[in-house]
Enzyme design. Structure first.
Site, mmCIF file in Angstrom:
data_model
loop_
_atom_site.group_PDB
_atom_site.id
_atom_site.type_symbol
_atom_site.label_atom_id
_atom_site.label_comp_id
_atom_site.label_asym_id
_atom_site.label_seq_id
_atom_site.Cartn_x
_atom_site.Cartn_y
_atom_site.Cartn_z
ATOM 1 N N HIS A 84 0.846 -1.195 0.000
ATOM 2 C CA HIS A 84 0.000 0.000 0.000
ATOM 3 C C HIS A 84 0.874 1.236 0.000
ATOM 4 C CE1 HIS A 84 -4.014 1.776 0.467
ATOM 5 N NE2 HIS A 84 -3.344 2.773 1.014
ATOM 6 N N ASP A 163 -14.112 3.662 7.241
ATOM 7 C CA ASP A 163 -13.056 4.332 6.481
ATOM 8 C C ASP A 163 -13.589 4.826 5.138
ATOM 9 O OD1 ASP A 163 -10.271 5.154 5.910
ATOM 10 O OD2 ASP A 163 -10.500 3.711 4.297
ATOM 11 N N ARG A 170 -12.698 13.257 4.134
ATOM 12 C CA ARG A 170 -11.402 13.923 4.323
ATOM 13 C C ARG A 170 -10.914 14.539 3.026
ATOM 14 N NH1 ARG A 170 -8.036 9.305 5.702
ATOM 15 N NH2 ARG A 170 -6.303 10.743 5.714
ATOM 16 N N SER A 185 -6.553 4.789 8.548
ATOM 17 C CA SER A 185 -7.287 4.534 7.310
ATOM 18 C C SER A 185 -6.646 3.362 6.556
ATOM 19 C CB SER A 185 -7.254 5.805 6.444
ATOM 20 O OG SER A 185 -7.601 5.532 5.117
ATOM 21 N N LYS A 189 -8.023 -1.032 6.715
ATOM 22 C CA LYS A 189 -8.385 -1.780 5.502
ATOM 23 C C LYS A 189 -7.480 -3.001 5.328
ATOM 24 C CE LYS A 189 -8.018 1.958 3.118
ATOM 25 N NZ LYS A 189 -8.140 3.292 2.600
HETATM 26 N N1 URA Z 1 -4.432 6.060 1.560
HETATM 27 C C1 URA Z 1 -5.441 5.635 2.356
HETATM 28 O O1 URA Z 1 -5.967 4.544 2.183
HETATM 29 N N2 URA Z 1 -5.848 6.438 3.313
HETATM 30 C C2 URA Z 1 -5.287 7.639 3.550
HETATM 31 O O2 URA Z 1 -5.693 8.307 4.462
HETATM 32 C C3 URA Z 1 -4.231 8.091 2.717
HETATM 33 C C4 URA Z 1 -3.818 7.265 1.724
#
Ligand code: URA
Length: 429
Positions: A84, A163, A170, A185, A189
């Site tokens: 990620h 989220d 956001r 966040s 996930k």
């Molecule tokens: N990627 C995400 O999944 N969440 C964030 O807050 C920033 C980048």
């Protein structure tokens, strides 16, 4: 339990600590629609301004995980590994990386997101491929993962729904750049997704949410701690984002570049970062005797890419969308291109239509910025530096404004002063 949104907002506004009960309540109530978007926006801004400590972040993350279901890949015959990125400009790495790591023997369940602020989103990019579907049921996702080895899709409705709502909120309320909110966040996930190994690409620089190394290290340590505490083997690489990654920023433009990389070409920085992340993913998954460079050169990563796109309804051979209008930006002087600022390019791409201004907006698949030179290269006055792409030419002026202070050309004799930065700046495990 007697709780209300106002008292939670006031606690954080006044620099207090949120209790476990307040966190559990506000995440659950927001997910159910009892706490309104405007109240959550105020709380997110209070968190951005006043922060959260490690225990608050851990509880906030656990509450976001508990807002939905958890997936389980333990029955798959291959070890799972995911990557990620915290978000950057031109960051198309997931596109070639997921098939490459699958070609090396891991299962890659890559739940991805849409653009956030000036940064692009993997799903928006892949949706520029005609027919490709981001939305899969859990059963479909498992089928693609079993059959192909890699799947890139949207997290299902049931996965960390708190989220999903908060991320979109956001994006449009100036509350993205908060370490507690980014860490929770991403990790909610990834933990709910159930991957066994996770490699985080924490971007640092003007085009990233973290502008300096200290903040990026803090974010990386927070996320590695959250992952490790939940039994996920988690490693973070800190990587440079002061200039865009590769030569494109924008959805279809980036898909084209990702395919070039899979075909054995593409910009050197994209290839280098992809291979570094692939090695970390394979290592974390316990697959240490496979060489991703060989899988790339041998064409097996391209085979997986084609099957992965087709499995989600996409046509890997279909021409990619091209924006209706182009505008070339040329060098205003001769010299060395000292700076091509990632944030400026990201905002320009976003203004051209590659990103969204409101959460319900759609993106233009062909919009974005194409780079013809990289910092450190010599340029001659009048030479093309960038091409801007959009379907809506009235956006050119606004995009050009974003680029005004983002391009610096220094006199030729300054060439020795230009310092190239390595892509991988640090590793945190
Ligand atoms: N990627 C995400 O999944 N969440 C964030 O807050 C920033 C980048």
């Amino acid at each position: 339990m007697d709780m209300d949104a106002l008292s939670v907002i006031r606690t954080k506004r006044d620099q207090g600590r949120l209790s476990d009960e307040q966190i559990d309540w506000v995440i659950d109530a927001y997910t159910r629609g009892v706490v309104a978007d405007e109240q959550m926006s105020a709380l997110a801004m209070a968190i951005l301004l006043n922060g959260m400590d490690r225990a608050e972040i851990a509880r906030w993350t656990a509450a976001m995980i508990a807002s939905g279901e958890r997936m389980d890949f333990s029955l798959l015959p291959r070890p799972t590994a995911d990557k990620h990125s915290t978000g950057g400009v031109g960051d198309k790495i997931t596109l070639p990386l997921a098939p490459l790591v699958a070609a090396c023997g891991a299962a890659v369940p890559q739940l991805s997101g849409r653009g956030l602020g000036h940064t692009g989103g993997t799903l928006d990019k892949l949706e520029s491929i005609p027919g490709w579907r981001a939305q899969l049921s859990n059963d479909e996702m498992m089928r693609v993962l079993r059959g192909v080895g890699a799947v890139v899709c949207a997290a299902g409705e049931g996965l960390a729904p708190a989220d999903k709502k908060l991320y979109a909120l956001r994006d449009v309320t100036g509350t993205v750049e908060a370490i507690p909110l980014i860490a929770s966040s991403i990790m909610s996930k990834k933990i709910a997704e159930g991957t066994g190994a996770l490699v985080l690409d924490v971007k640092v620089g003007s085009g990233a949410f973290m502008k300096n190394l200290d903040d990026a290290r803090e974010l990386a340590r927070t996320m590695v701690g959250l992952g490790t505490d939940h039994g996920v083997k988690t490693v973070a690489l800190l990587t440079g984002m002061s200039t865009p990654l590769g030569l494109t920023a924008g959805n279809a433009l980036e898909v084209r570049e990702a395919v070039e990389v899979l075909a054995g070409g593409g910009p050197a920085d994209v290839v280098e970062l992809m291979l570094a992340l692939a090695r970390e993913m394979l290592d974390a998954a316990g697959l240490t005797d496979t060489d991703p460079a060989k899988a790339l050169a041998g064409g097996s990563a391209m085979d997986v890419w084609r099957r992965m796109i087709a499995a989600q309804g996409g046509d890997p051979d279909a021409p990619l969308p091209v924006a209706r209008e182009q505008h070339t930006v040329t060098a205003s002087a001769s010299g060395v291109l000292r700076e091509l600022d990632a944030y400026a390019v990201g905002v320009a791409a976003w203004r051209l239509g590659a990103g969204r201004a409101r959460k319900e907006d759609s993106v233009q698949p062909g919009a974005g910025v194409e780079l013809h030179t990289r910092p450190g290269e010599m340029v001659a006055k009048g030479q093309p530096l960038l091409t801007l792409h959009t379907d809506t030419p009235e956006r050119f002026a606004y995009a050009l404004q974003a680029l005004e202070s983002g391009i610096t050309i220094a006199p030729r004799d300054m060439v020795s002063v230009y310092e190239a930065h390595p892509i991988v700046l640090d590793r945190i495990a």
